[in-house]
Design a protein around this motif. Structure first.
Motif, PDB file in Angstrom:
ATOM      1  N   GLY A  25      44.393  31.203  50.345  1.00  0.00           N
ATOM      2  CA  GLY A  25      43.604  30.826  49.179  1.00  0.00           C
ATOM      3  C   GLY A  25      42.476  31.795  48.890  1.00  0.00           C
ATOM      4  N   ILE A  26      42.048  32.531  49.900  1.00  0.00           N
ATOM      5  CA  ILE A  26      41.035  33.566  49.703  1.00  0.00           C
ATOM      6  C   ILE A  26      41.676  34.850  49.178  1.00  0.00           C
ATOM      7  CG2 ILE A  26      39.418  35.096  50.911  1.00  0.00           C
ATOM      8  CD1 ILE A  26      38.775  32.753  52.779  1.00  0.00           C
ATOM      9  N   GLY A  27      42.836  35.193  49.725  1.00  0.00           N
ATOM     10  CA  GLY A  27      43.453  36.471  49.396  1.00  0.00           C
ATOM     11  C   GLY A  27      44.276  36.492  48.121  1.00  0.00           C
ATOM     12  N   MET A  28      45.023  35.422  47.854  1.00  0.00           N
ATOM     13  CA  MET A  28      45.942  35.433  46.710  1.00  0.00           C
ATOM     14  C   MET A  28      45.249  35.554  45.349  1.00  0.00           C
ATOM     15  SD  MET A  28      49.079  35.628  47.520  1.00  0.00           S
ATOM     16  CE  MET A  28      49.721  35.303  45.881  1.00  0.00           C
ATOM     17  N   PRO A  29      44.130  34.846  45.114  1.00  0.00           N
ATOM     18  CA  PRO A  29      43.483  35.007  43.800  1.00  0.00           C
ATOM     19  C   PRO A  29      43.061  36.445  43.510  1.00  0.00           C
ATOM     20  CG  PRO A  29      42.661  33.046  44.891  1.00  0.00           C
ATOM     21  CD  PRO A  29      43.485  33.787  45.901  1.00  0.00           C
ATOM     22  N   LEU A  30      42.667  37.172  44.552  1.00  0.00           N
ATOM     23  CA  LEU A  30      42.286  38.569  44.338  1.00  0.00           C
ATOM     24  C   LEU A  30      43.495  39.398  43.923  1.00  0.00           C
ATOM     25  CD1 LEU A  30      40.119  40.760  44.465  1.00  0.00           C
ATOM     26  CD2 LEU A  30      40.713  41.097  46.873  1.00  0.00           C
ATOM     27  N   LEU A  31      44.626  39.191  44.592  1.00  0.00           N
ATOM     28  CA  LEU A  31      45.844  39.905  44.208  1.00  0.00           C
ATOM     29  C   LEU A  31      46.260  39.545  42.784  1.00  0.00           C
ATOM     30  CD1 LEU A  31      47.986  39.601  47.482  1.00  0.00           C
ATOM     31  CD2 LEU A  31      46.627  41.545  46.692  1.00  0.00           C
ATOM     32  N   MET A  32      46.117  38.279  42.449  1.00  0.00           N
ATOM     33  CA  MET A  32      46.448  37.802  41.105  1.00  0.00           C
ATOM     34  C   MET A  32      45.598  38.509  40.052  1.00  0.00           C
ATOM     35  SD  MET A  32      45.939  33.843  39.902  1.00  0.00           S
ATOM     36  CE  MET A  32      44.128  34.006  39.899  1.00  0.00           C
ATOM     37  N   TRP A  54      52.372  35.247  41.012  1.00  0.00           N
ATOM     38  CA  TRP A  54      51.337  35.040  42.030  1.00  0.00           C
ATOM     39  C   TRP A  54      50.391  33.905  41.645  1.00  0.00           C
ATOM     40  CZ3 TRP A  54      49.893  40.849  43.204  1.00  0.00           C
ATOM     41  CH2 TRP A  54      50.856  41.382  44.078  1.00  0.00           C
ATOM     42  N   ALA A  55      50.176  33.713  40.348  1.00  0.00           N
ATOM     43  CA  ALA A  55      49.306  32.621  39.900  1.00  0.00           C
ATOM     44  C   ALA A  55      49.912  31.264  40.266  1.00  0.00           C
ATOM     45  CB  ALA A  55      49.079  32.711  38.395  1.00  0.00           C
ATOM     46  N   LYS A  56      51.229  31.145  40.121  1.00  0.00           N
ATOM     47  CA  LYS A  56      51.887  29.894  40.506  1.00  0.00           C
ATOM     48  C   LYS A  56      51.753  29.650  42.005  1.00  0.00           C
ATOM     49  CE  LYS A  56      55.327  30.036  36.781  1.00  0.00           C
ATOM     50  NZ  LYS A  56      56.772  30.184  36.445  1.00  0.00           N
ATOM     51  N   GLY A  57      51.928  30.709  42.779  1.00  0.00           N
ATOM     52  CA  GLY A  57      51.752  30.575  44.220  1.00  0.00           C
ATOM     53  C   GLY A  57      50.328  30.202  44.584  1.00  0.00           C
ATOM     54  N   THR A  58      49.374  30.807  43.888  1.00  0.00           N
ATOM     55  CA  THR A  58      47.965  30.492  44.130  1.00  0.00           C
ATOM     56  C   THR A  58      47.674  29.028  43.848  1.00  0.00           C
ATOM     57  OG1 THR A  58      47.275  32.758  43.595  1.00  0.00           O
ATOM     58  CG2 THR A  58      45.596  31.032  43.444  1.00  0.00           C
ATOM     59  N   ALA A  59      48.240  28.505  42.774  1.00  0.00           N
ATOM     60  CA  ALA A  59      48.006  27.104  42.416  1.00  0.00           C
ATOM     61  C   ALA A  59      48.540  26.163  43.491  1.00  0.00           C
ATOM     62  CB  ALA A  59      48.670  26.797  41.073  1.00  0.00           C
ATOM     63  N   ILE A  60      49.729  26.458  44.003  1.00  0.00           N
ATOM     64  CA  ILE A  60      50.310  25.609  45.051  1.00  0.00           C
ATOM     65  C   ILE A  60      49.479  25.679  46.325  1.00  0.00           C
ATOM     66  CG2 ILE A  60      52.332  25.288  46.536  1.00  0.00           C
ATOM     67  CD1 ILE A  60      54.028  26.357  44.186  1.00  0.00           C
ATOM     68  N   LEU A  61      49.103  26.889  46.707  1.00  0.00           N
ATOM     69  CA  LEU A  61      48.295  27.064  47.914  1.00  0.00           C
ATOM     70  C   LEU A  61      46.941  26.379  47.770  1.00  0.00           C
ATOM     71  CD1 LEU A  61      49.088  30.827  48.561  1.00  0.00           C
ATOM     72  CD2 LEU A  61      49.845  28.898  49.967  1.00  0.00           C
ATOM     73  N   PHE A 102      34.127  25.210  45.416  1.00  0.00           N
ATOM     74  CA  PHE A 102      35.471  24.641  45.285  1.00  0.00           C
ATOM     75  C   PHE A 102      35.729  24.156  43.862  1.00  0.00           C
ATOM     76  CE2 PHE A 102      37.908  20.681  45.137  1.00  0.00           C
ATOM     77  CZ  PHE A 102      39.147  21.128  45.570  1.00  0.00           C
ATOM     78  N   PHE A 103      34.786  23.405  43.306  1.00  0.00           N
ATOM     79  CA  PHE A 103      34.992  22.877  41.957  1.00  0.00           C
ATOM     80  C   PHE A 103      34.956  23.990  40.908  1.00  0.00           C
ATOM     81  CE2 PHE A 103      33.698  18.789  43.929  1.00  0.00           C
ATOM     82  CZ  PHE A 103      34.812  18.054  43.559  1.00  0.00           C
ATOM     83  N   THR A 104      34.146  25.012  41.146  1.00  0.00           N
ATOM     84  CA  THR A 104      34.164  26.165  40.242  1.00  0.00           C
ATOM     85  C   THR A 104      35.531  26.830  40.258  1.00  0.00           C
ATOM     86  OG1 THR A 104      31.798  26.557  40.604  1.00  0.00           O
ATOM     87  CG2 THR A 104      33.099  28.393  39.729  1.00  0.00           C
ATOM     88  N   GLU A 105      36.071  26.995  41.459  1.00  0.00           N
ATOM     89  CA  GLU A 105      37.404  27.590  41.590  1.00  0.00           C
ATOM     90  C   GLU A 105      38.451  26.731  40.893  1.00  0.00           C
ATOM     91  OE1 GLU A 105      40.387  29.266  45.120  1.00  0.00           O
ATOM     92  OE2 GLU A 105      38.596  28.112  45.634  1.00  0.00           O
ATOM     93  N   ALA A 106      38.363  25.419  41.067  1.00  0.00           N
ATOM     94  CA  ALA A 106      39.340  24.517  40.454  1.00  0.00           C
ATOM     95  C   ALA A 106      39.282  24.588  38.931  1.00  0.00           C
ATOM     96  CB  ALA A 106      39.089  23.086  40.924  1.00  0.00           C
ATOM     97  N   ILE A 107      38.071  24.607  38.386  1.00  0.00           N
ATOM     98  CA  ILE A 107      37.906  24.641  36.928  1.00  0.00           C
ATOM     99  C   ILE A 107      38.490  25.928  36.347  1.00  0.00           C
ATOM    100  CG2 ILE A 107      36.203  24.817  35.073  1.00  0.00           C
ATOM    101  CD1 ILE A 107      34.426  22.924  36.800  1.00  0.00           C
ATOM    102  N   PHE A 108      38.115  27.053  36.942  1.00  0.00           N
ATOM    103  CA  PHE A 108      38.564  28.327  36.379  1.00  0.00           C
ATOM    104  C   PHE A 108      40.028  28.614  36.699  1.00  0.00           C
ATOM    105  CE2 PHE A 108      34.059  28.877  35.859  1.00  0.00           C
ATOM    106  CZ  PHE A 108      33.972  29.598  34.676  1.00  0.00           C
ATOM    107  N   LEU A 109      40.553  28.011  37.771  1.00  0.00           N
ATOM    108  CA  LEU A 109      41.988  28.131  38.015  1.00  0.00           C
ATOM    109  C   LEU A 109      42.759  27.396  36.923  1.00  0.00           C
ATOM    110  CD1 LEU A 109      44.273  29.144  39.819  1.00  0.00           C
ATOM    111  CD2 LEU A 109      44.052  27.044  41.172  1.00  0.00           C
ATOM    112  N   GLY A 110      42.214  26.263  36.474  1.00  0.00           N
ATOM    113  CA  GLY A 110      42.829  25.554  35.354  1.00  0.00           C
ATOM    114  C   GLY A 110      42.807  26.389  34.087  1.00  0.00           C
ATOM    115  N   VAL A 111      41.670  27.049  33.833  1.00  0.00           N
ATOM    116  CA  VAL A 111      41.580  27.939  32.669  1.00  0.00           C
ATOM    117  C   VAL A 111      42.602  29.062  32.793  1.00  0.00           C
ATOM    118  CG1 VAL A 111      40.102  29.572  31.435  1.00  0.00           C
ATOM    119  CG2 VAL A 111      39.142  27.413  32.279  1.00  0.00           C
ATOM    120  N   TYR A 112      42.734  29.589  33.998  1.00  0.00           N
ATOM    121  CA  TYR A 112      43.644  30.717  34.207  1.00  0.00           C
ATOM    122  C   TYR A 112      45.100  30.298  34.013  1.00  0.00           C
ATOM    123  CZ  TYR A 112      45.304  35.103  36.131  1.00  0.00           C
ATOM    124  OH  TYR A 112      45.903  36.331  36.282  1.00  0.00           O
ATOM    125  N   LEU A 113      45.469  29.157  34.565  1.00  0.00           N
ATOM    126  CA  LEU A 113      46.870  28.731  34.504  1.00  0.00           C
ATOM    127  C   LEU A 113      47.287  28.302  33.105  1.00  0.00           C
ATOM    128  CD1 LEU A 113      47.098  26.661  37.820  1.00  0.00           C
ATOM    129  CD2 LEU A 113      48.068  28.921  37.384  1.00  0.00           C
TER     130      LEU A 113
END
Length: 217
Positions: A25-32, A54-61, A102-113
């Motif tokens: 979860g630390i590494g995949m968003p950077l690769l994405m 990679w974004a789909k994998g990041t979401a699952i992880l 964590f919640f910041t990551e969740a919010i912006f992951l939603g924006v990203y996906l």
């Protein structure tokens, strides 16, 4: 098995499971984010495909890591109530800050996906950058709490009780810096090797595949 040994065993199993998803979860968003940046620079569709995969994998992880991390937070209170009764006021701050990250990551992951074609390419990429930074910060805050257990600081013991508690000093304990650096770099290295191994495996079966070649640089 005694209650003490059972508690330690359960905590160890939970941590062993969670750390895998935490590191990824630390590494995949950077690769994405890097993959999308490469797409914005080169306009090559293969990087867009790589980024979305990679974004789909990041979401699952992220989802699995969030659930397993929540289990650990409950276990701290349920399995170690005596420890948390005394240490909670000292190391509560990094856990609270981790919650914000964590919640910041969740919010912006939603924006990203779900933001493809809904926000500008730059804003979309920046949301991925925020996801990556938030993931790193989450790891940093939790590791500072772990470092405190190895090098307690930020308090005094007066008449057998904790006094003069300084949460900032507790976070910046003597073990914090090298543990944070170690864990963050280890997460990147582990993620990089895992991703490279997966794409290299498929590349062995199709050496001309542009998708896997792009993933390996």
């Amino acid at each position: 098995m005694s209650d003490f040994l059972f508690a330690r065993s359960q905590m160890a199993m939970s941590l062993a499971f969670h750390i895998v998803f935490a590191a990824l979860g630390i590494g995949m968003p950077l690769l994405m984010a890097i993959a999308e940046w490469m797409y914005l620079r080169t306009n090559r569709p293969v990087y867009l495909d790589l980024c979305k995969r990679w974004a789909k994998g990041t979401a699952i992880l992220f989802a699995v890591g969030a659930v397993s991390g929540t289990v650990l937070s409950f276990e701290l209170g349920l399995l170690w109530p005596g420890f948390m009764e005394h240490a909670g006021a000292i190391i509560g701050m990094p856990f609270s800050l981790e919650g914000f990250a964590f919640f910041t990551e969740a919010i912006f992951l939603g924006v990203y996906l779900y933001g493809w074609k809904r926000v500008s390419p730059l804003i979309h990429w920046l949301s991925g950058v925020v996801v990556a930074i938030s993931g790193i910060l989450s790891g940093i805050f939790v590791v500072t709490a772990n470092a405190w257990m190895n090098a307690p600081a930020g308090f005094k013991i007066v008449d057998g009780k904790f006094a003069d508690i300084d949460p900032i000093a507790a976070m910046l304990n003597p073990a914090a810096f090298h543990e944070v650096v170690h864990m963050t770099l280890a997460a990147f290295v582990a993620t990089g090797f895992m991703v490279a191994a997966v794409h290299a495996f498929f590349l062995l079966h199709d050496r001309s595949n542009p998708f896997h070649r792009a993933a390996l640089g």
